[in-house]
Design a protein around this motif. Structure first.
Motif, PDB file in Angstrom:
ATOM      1  N   ILE A 492       0.807  -1.227   0.000  1.00 53.64           N
ATOM      2  CA  ILE A 492       0.000   0.000   0.000  1.00 53.64           C
ATOM      3  C   ILE A 492       0.837   1.274   0.000  1.00 53.64           C
ATOM      4  CG2 ILE A 492      -1.888  -1.181   1.181  1.00 53.64           C
ATOM      5  CD1 ILE A 492      -1.097   0.251   3.759  1.00 53.64           C
ATOM      6  N   ARG A 493       2.155   1.150  -0.013  1.00 48.59           N
ATOM      7  CA  ARG A 493       3.027   2.312   0.164  1.00 48.59           C
ATOM      8  C   ARG A 493       2.715   3.448  -0.821  1.00 48.59           C
ATOM      9  NH1 ARG A 493       7.559   2.417   2.815  1.00 48.59           N
ATOM     10  NH2 ARG A 493       7.697   0.131   2.765  1.00 48.59           N
ATOM     11  N   ALA A 494       2.595   3.130  -2.096  1.00 54.80           N
ATOM     12  CA  ALA A 494       2.356   4.180  -3.096  1.00 54.80           C
ATOM     13  C   ALA A 494       1.031   4.891  -2.839  1.00 54.80           C
ATOM     14  CB  ALA A 494       2.379   3.584  -4.506  1.00 54.80           C
ATOM     15  N   SER A 495       0.011   4.129  -2.428  1.00 56.47           N
ATOM     16  CA  SER A 495      -1.285   4.742  -2.122  1.00 56.47           C
ATOM     17  C   SER A 495      -1.201   5.612  -0.877  1.00 56.47           C
ATOM     18  CB  SER A 495      -2.348   3.659  -1.922  1.00 56.47           C
ATOM     19  OG  SER A 495      -2.643   3.019  -3.141  1.00 56.47           O
ATOM     20  N   VAL A 496      -0.434   5.172   0.121  1.00 59.06           N
ATOM     21  CA  VAL A 496      -0.255   5.977   1.325  1.00 59.06           C
ATOM     22  C   VAL A 496       0.435   7.292   0.986  1.00 59.06           C
ATOM     23  CG1 VAL A 496       0.886   6.088   3.573  1.00 59.06           C
ATOM     24  CG2 VAL A 496      -0.245   3.982   2.864  1.00 59.06           C
ATOM     25  N   GLU A 497       1.428   7.240   0.108  1.00 59.87           N
ATOM     26  CA  GLU A 497       2.119   8.462  -0.300  1.00 59.87           C
ATOM     27  C   GLU A 497       1.158   9.418  -1.011  1.00 59.87           C
ATOM     28  OE1 GLU A 497       5.402   7.154  -2.641  1.00 59.87           O
ATOM     29  OE2 GLU A 497       6.575   6.458  -0.919  1.00 59.87           O
ATOM     30  N   MET A 498       0.280   8.873  -1.868  1.00 63.10           N
ATOM     31  CA  MET A 498      -0.719   9.727  -2.519  1.00 63.10           C
ATOM     32  C   MET A 498      -1.672  10.320  -1.482  1.00 63.10           C
ATOM     33  SD  MET A 498      -1.604   8.098  -6.265  1.00 63.10           S
ATOM     34  CE  MET A 498      -2.991   7.145  -5.675  1.00 63.10           C
ATOM     35  N   ASP A 499      -2.104   9.494  -0.535  1.00 60.04           N
ATOM     36  CA  ASP A 499      -3.013   9.963   0.510  1.00 60.04           C
ATOM     37  C   ASP A 499      -2.370  11.078   1.322  1.00 60.04           C
ATOM     38  OD1 ASP A 499      -5.598   8.770   2.227  1.00 60.04           O
ATOM     39  OD2 ASP A 499      -4.083   9.707   3.485  1.00 60.04           O
ATOM     40  N   ASN A 500      -1.103  10.917   1.667  1.00 57.21           N
ATOM     41  CA  ASN A 500      -0.402  11.950   2.441  1.00 57.21           C
ATOM     42  C   ASN A 500      -0.300  13.252   1.665  1.00 57.21           C
ATOM     43  OD1 ASN A 500      -0.027  10.279   4.641  1.00 57.21           O
ATOM     44  ND2 ASN A 500       2.012   9.605   4.014  1.00 57.21           N
ATOM     45  N   ALA A 501      -0.018  13.156   0.362  1.00 55.85           N
ATOM     46  CA  ALA A 501       0.057  14.364  -0.464  1.00 55.85           C
ATOM     47  C   ALA A 501      -1.314  15.027  -0.565  1.00 55.85           C
ATOM     48  CB  ALA A 501       0.583  14.014  -1.854  1.00 55.85           C
ATOM     49  N   ARG A 502      -2.342  14.218  -0.673  1.00 55.27           N
ATOM     50  CA  ARG A 502      -3.713  14.740  -0.807  1.00 55.27           C
ATOM     51  C   ARG A 502      -4.170  15.474   0.451  1.00 55.27           C
ATOM     52  NH1 ARG A 502      -7.896  16.599  -0.162  1.00 55.27           N
ATOM     53  NH2 ARG A 502      -9.934  16.140  -1.092  1.00 55.27           N
ATOM     54  N   TRP A 503      -3.803  14.966   1.625  1.00 60.50           N
ATOM     55  CA  TRP A 503      -4.383  15.491   2.859  1.00 60.50           C
ATOM     56  C   TRP A 503      -3.407  16.269   3.739  1.00 60.50           C
ATOM     57  CZ3 TRP A 503      -9.360  15.764   3.053  1.00 60.50           C
ATOM     58  CH2 TRP A 503     -10.135  14.848   2.340  1.00 60.50           C
ATOM     59  N   LYS A 504      -2.156  16.421   3.309  1.00 57.39           N
ATOM     60  CA  LYS A 504      -1.157  17.042   4.189  1.00 57.39           C
ATOM     61  C   LYS A 504      -1.525  18.472   4.568  1.00 57.39           C
ATOM     62  CE  LYS A 504       1.798  18.619   0.375  1.00 57.39           C
ATOM     63  NZ  LYS A 504       3.132  18.506  -0.263  1.00 57.39           N
ATOM     64  N   SER A 505      -2.148  19.232   3.653  1.00 56.42           N
ATOM     65  CA  SER A 505      -2.472  20.626   3.943  1.00 56.42           C
ATOM     66  C   SER A 505      -3.696  20.748   4.840  1.00 56.42           C
ATOM     67  CB  SER A 505      -2.717  21.395   2.637  1.00 56.42           C
ATOM     68  OG  SER A 505      -3.816  20.841   1.925  1.00 56.42           O
ATOM     69  N   THR A 506      -4.420  19.655   5.043  1.00 55.14           N
ATOM     70  CA  THR A 506      -5.653  19.675   5.831  1.00 55.14           C
ATOM     71  C   THR A 506      -5.421  19.297   7.277  1.00 55.14           C
ATOM     72  OG1 THR A 506      -6.877  19.050   3.840  1.00 55.14           O
ATOM     73  CG2 THR A 506      -8.013  18.757   5.936  1.00 55.14           C
ATOM     74  N   ARG A 507      -4.424  18.474   7.531  1.00 53.25           N
ATOM     75  CA  ARG A 507      -4.195  17.970   8.887  1.00 53.25           C
ATOM     76  C   ARG A 507      -3.641  19.055   9.807  1.00 53.25           C
ATOM     77  NH1 ARG A 507      -4.510  12.514   9.381  1.00 53.25           N
ATOM     78  NH2 ARG A 507      -4.371  11.243   7.504  1.00 53.25           N
ATOM     79  N   GLU A 508      -4.151  19.045  11.021  1.00 54.56           N
ATOM     80  CA  GLU A 508      -3.636  19.907  12.070  1.00 54.56           C
ATOM     81  C   GLU A 508      -3.114  19.031  13.199  1.00 54.56           C
ATOM     82  OE1 GLU A 508      -3.395  23.128  11.931  1.00 54.56           O
ATOM     83  OE2 GLU A 508      -4.497  23.435  10.056  1.00 54.56           O
ATOM     84  N   PRO A 509      -2.155  19.514  13.999  1.00 51.42           N
ATOM     85  CA  PRO A 509      -1.689  18.722  15.145  1.00 51.42           C
ATOM     86  C   PRO A 509      -2.858  18.308  16.037  1.00 51.42           C
ATOM     87  CG  PRO A 509      -0.251  20.593  14.792  1.00 51.42           C
ATOM     88  CD  PRO A 509      -1.416  20.771  13.861  1.00 51.42           C
ATOM     89  N   GLY A 510      -2.892  17.021  16.393  1.00 51.69           N
ATOM     90  CA  GLY A 510      -3.966  16.510  17.222  1.00 51.69           C
ATOM     91  C   GLY A 510      -5.220  16.157  16.465  1.00 51.69           C
ATOM     92  N   ASP A 511      -5.230  16.355  15.156  1.00 54.02           N
ATOM     93  CA  ASP A 511      -6.412  16.103  14.339  1.00 54.02           C
ATOM     94  C   ASP A 511      -6.173  14.877  13.461  1.00 54.02           C
ATOM     95  OD1 ASP A 511      -8.923  16.506  13.169  1.00 54.02           O
ATOM     96  OD2 ASP A 511      -8.085  17.723  11.568  1.00 54.02           O
ATOM     97  N   GLY A 512      -5.818  13.764  14.089  1.00 57.25           N
ATOM     98  CA  GLY A 512      -5.583  12.555  13.322  1.00 57.25           C
ATOM     99  C   GLY A 512      -4.252  12.546  12.599  1.00 57.25           C
ATOM    100  N   SER A 513      -3.336  13.424  12.988  1.00 53.51           N
ATOM    101  CA  SER A 513      -2.033  13.445  12.329  1.00 53.51           C
ATOM    102  C   SER A 513      -1.291  12.142  12.603  1.00 53.51           C
ATOM    103  CB  SER A 513      -1.192  14.617  12.838  1.00 53.51           C
ATOM    104  OG  SER A 513      -1.809  15.843  12.536  1.00 53.51           O
ATOM    105  N   PRO A 514      -0.605  11.575  11.594  1.00 61.24           N
ATOM    106  CA  PRO A 514       0.197  10.374  11.843  1.00 61.24           C
ATOM    107  C   PRO A 514       1.228  10.640  12.935  1.00 61.24           C
ATOM    108  CG  PRO A 514       0.015  10.813   9.485  1.00 61.24           C
ATOM    109  CD  PRO A 514      -0.549  12.007  10.192  1.00 61.24           C
ATOM    110  N   ARG A 515       1.526   9.604  13.686  1.00 58.62           N
ATOM    111  CA  ARG A 515       2.478   9.781  14.795  1.00 58.62           C
ATOM    112  C   ARG A 515       3.836  10.251  14.274  1.00 58.62           C
ATOM    113  NH1 ARG A 515       2.154   8.459  19.746  1.00 58.62           N
ATOM    114  NH2 ARG A 515       0.472   6.950  19.538  1.00 58.62           N
ATOM    115  N   TYR A 516       4.272   9.700  13.137  1.00 61.89           N
ATOM    116  CA  TYR A 516       5.557  10.072  12.544  1.00 61.89           C
ATOM    117  C   TYR A 516       5.313  10.627  11.138  1.00 61.89           C
ATOM    118  CZ  TYR A 516       7.222   6.868  16.186  1.00 61.89           C
ATOM    119  OH  TYR A 516       7.452   6.225  17.381  1.00 61.89           O
ATOM    120  N   GLU A 517       6.226  11.451  10.686  1.00 64.42           N
ATOM    121  CA  GLU A 517       6.113  11.995   9.337  1.00 64.42           C
ATOM    122  C   GLU A 517       6.445  10.935   8.297  1.00 64.42           C
ATOM    123  OE1 GLU A 517       7.625  15.873   6.742  1.00 64.42           O
ATOM    124  OE2 GLU A 517       8.576  15.394   8.665  1.00 64.42           O
ATOM    125  N   ASN A 518       7.448  10.122   8.578  1.00 63.76           N
ATOM    126  CA  ASN A 518       7.885   9.089   7.642  1.00 63.76           C
ATOM    127  C   ASN A 518       7.017   7.846   7.792  1.00 63.76           C
ATOM    128  OD1 ASN A 518       9.721   6.524   7.165  1.00 63.76           O
ATOM    129  ND2 ASN A 518      10.540   8.179   5.905  1.00 63.76           N
TER     130      ASN A 518
END
Length: 620
Positions: A492-518
């Motif tokens: 699923i790695r490639a899909s996760v990377e697309m998902d991260n690019a799609r939603w990165k500008s929407t996430r705020e700290p504490g709002d479901g942000s992944p624990r790690y960036e990588n």
């Protein structure tokens, strides 16, 4: 003509057809530039689907499904406009080849010489099938206004091989979930025109699209489902990852999951809802009369003589109970929704309410006769899924039970909703990351939590069953930690990377942000959690086993501590090590250390798998 010649011609024709099909699949993407937003038309075997350019404040992305097998994109024929990519003119029908990790300038000039310019990057999925859904309105605005809003449409399911597995009208798409509905990336429920076995899952017309918003590894629900299936919990819902496109807009990676509902291929018990509809035409005509009392609610309907089943009930949060159509509240204040039958008569509500009350009284007294009413095997196995994963909602919400017709037993399951499990949830006291922590009680949520786990755990019958069933899971976890989780991550790695690019500008700290960036750090963390959790449980339940090992690569990472005034200190921490040190601070001036990217409070059980910053905010 000889038979051999005929066969030779047939073989040659088959080869040519295959080559033609291969070439068609290899050149199946067309760029369209008319209208407000550029799009890609994805042509596959038996279907065509649009993917619109998605844009944030920085640039735009074309998110391509896995069925696209090369980087060639052909400009559509016709149209009074000119198209330039990085200054190079692209004529109608001409082909452009894109490269990964490259930004392009797409310039479109129409007949009136008006110009639109886009900064564009291309990203492509691998392995993961695509689900394309078009709503009847062509918009998501009304659908997203309220979870209960629904809309008809069309659906197309395209696996990686480019075939069109399923394509039909969609009777309904609506919102689903409770807290998860509040996030920007929405979860959905869909109902097909006819039952179908999508992507290798059991045949049904009802499906769930889980958004995985709070799952850093995107694996929590999937691993819980795998564990439940390994334990042999009946009617365990299964799921598979998909890339979801709604009206041509890429929404991210989802888990297409079987619904927890009564029916063939789902919870296969007697369908009391169908019987109620046969006896009460008012249900189909939507003229049925409901009732609400202090501790129960449902419908004033005619019931048959046998109301012993089947029932599918769910332990729910009190505030969510208010919106359920049928349900009851026990004398001790536990709230249950009746999901099957959805339209429960007053007599049926009273019947299943009385069954649960009897069981609850036996549980509270510690009476071993409870196992004559509550199925030991399914309850023990569901306990193990919840206890191993340290599911936050265990006993509080999304906890199902069922009872079949003519059977006195209440069964536990199927398991559901594990996006706050496997160390994903952060609480201020770190309760859900205490790997050797207590039996699935919900810490600060105990006031609304069903306490059956805690009471029944003390019974000898359940203790023996737990130890036996847990020991049998250890080979499953050996394989999972050795290769299973890494295999899922690669898939699923490639899909996760697309998902991260799609939603990165929407996430705020504490709002479901992944624990790690990588992403790989998030994958390491779920392995770290499981290894530590299993070691504790092996000791607790005297299960002989070689210690499970958490991942560590021998490198070090920088941990930076900062406040409003600037950096306080920077230290080096080995990969995979728990952070046991934080600088002292004035508690009257600062609020306490928290992780900058997630907003979660500092916890000594969280390992370091990448460079990390902890921030200490001033009191306002």
């Amino acid at each position: 003509m000889s038979k051999r010649s005929c066969m030779g011609l047939m073989l040659a024709a088959a080869v040519l057809a295959a080559c033609g099909f291969y070439m068609t699949k290899q050149n199946n993407v067309q760029l369209g530039v008319g209208g407000e937003t550029p799009w890609l038309l994805i042509r596959t075997d038996g279907s065509e689907n649009k993917v619109f350019l998605w844009q944030d404040e920085e640039k735009g992305y074309f998110f391509l499904p896995s069925c696209v097998k090369n980087h060639k994109i052909r400009l559509e024929d016709g149209g009074e406009y000119s198209v330039r990519i990085d200054g190079e003119l692209l004529g109608p029908g001409e082909t452009f080849v894109w490269e990964e990790n490259t930004d392009y300038q797409l310039q479109i000039t129409d007949a009136s010489y008006e110009q639109r310019t886009y900064e564009v990057a291309f990203m492509e999925s691998e392995h993961v099938p695509a689900v394309f859904i078009e709503t009847a309105s062509g918009s998501l605005e009304e659908l997203h206004e309220d979870k209960d809003h629904e809309e008809a449409g069309k659906i197309c399911v395209v696996p990686e091989n480019g075939s069109t597995e399923y394509q039909n009208d969609l009777l309904r798409i609506s919102g689903r979930g409770n807290n998860t509905w509040g996030y920007e990336k929405k979860p959905y429920a869909i109902k097909l025109k006819e039952a179908a076995p999508l992507l290798g899952l059991d045949k049904s017309d009802r499906w769930q699209l889980l958004a995985l918003w709070r799952e850093s590894s995107k694996m929590d629900n999937k691993i819980a489902m795998d564990l439940a299936q390994e334990l042999g919990i009946p009617y365990t819902a299964q799921g598979t990852w998909v890339d979801l496109y709604l009206n041509g807009e890429y929404r991210g990676i989802y888990l297409l999951a079987e619904s927890v509902t009564v029916g063939e291929g789902r919870v296969d018990i007697y369908n009391l809802e169908k019987e109620n509809k046969r006896r009460n035409p008012s249900i189909r005509q939507e003229t049925e009369e409901s009732y609400t009392e202090e501790n129960s609610k449902g419908y004033l309907l005619e019931s048959g003589t046998d109301i012993s089943g089947g029932y599918l009930i769910e332990k729910v949060h009190p505030e969510h109970w208010e919106t359920d159509e049928s349900g009851f509240r026990t004398g001790r204040g536990d709230h249950f929704a009746i999901n099957g039958p959805k339209h429960a008569s007053k007599e049926q509500v009273a019947y299943i309410q009385n069954c649960v009350e009897e069981i609850d009284q036996l549980v509270q007294r510690g009476d071993p006769a409870v196992w004559e009413k509550l199925d030991l095997a399914t309850f023990t196995k569901l306990f193990l899924v919840d206890e191993i994963s340290m599911e936050m909602d265990a006993g509080c919400a999304s906890m199902y039970f069922y009872k079949d017709r003519g059977d006195d037993m209440l069964y536990a399951g199927p398991p559901w909703d594990y996006d706050n499990a496997f160390g994903e949830y952060d609480s201020s006291d770190g309760f859900y990351l205490d790997y050797c922590g207590s039996i699935v009680n919900n810490s600060d949520r105990q006031a609304i939590s069903l306490d059956w786990y805690q009471k029944l755990y003390e019974t000898p019958a359940m203790q023996n069953q737990i130890k036996e069933s847990y020991a049998k899971t250890l080979p499953f976890f050996e394989e999972l930690l050795e290769s299973g989780i890494d295999g899922y991550a690669d898939w699923i790695r490639a899909s996760v990377e697309m998902d991260n690019a799609r939603w990165k500008s929407t996430r705020e700290p504490g709002d479901g942000s992944p624990r790690y960036e990588n992403y790989d750090a998030n994958v390491s963390h779920i392995k770290f959690f499981l290894a530590n959790r299993l070691n504790c449980l092996c000791e607790r339940w005297n299960a002989p086993h070689e210690p499970f090992t958490a991942p560590a690569n021998g490198k070090t990472h920088q941990v930076t501590f900062s406040v409003y005034e600037g950096v306080v200190e920077t230290i080096e921490v080995p990969d995979g090590a728990e952070l046991s040190y934080t600088p002292d601070y004035d508690a009257s001036k600062y609020q306490g250390w928290s992780y900058r990217r997630s907003g979660a409070p500092y916890n000594p059980h969280i390992p370091v798998y990448e460079d990390v910053e902890l921030y200490n905010a001033k009191w306002e």
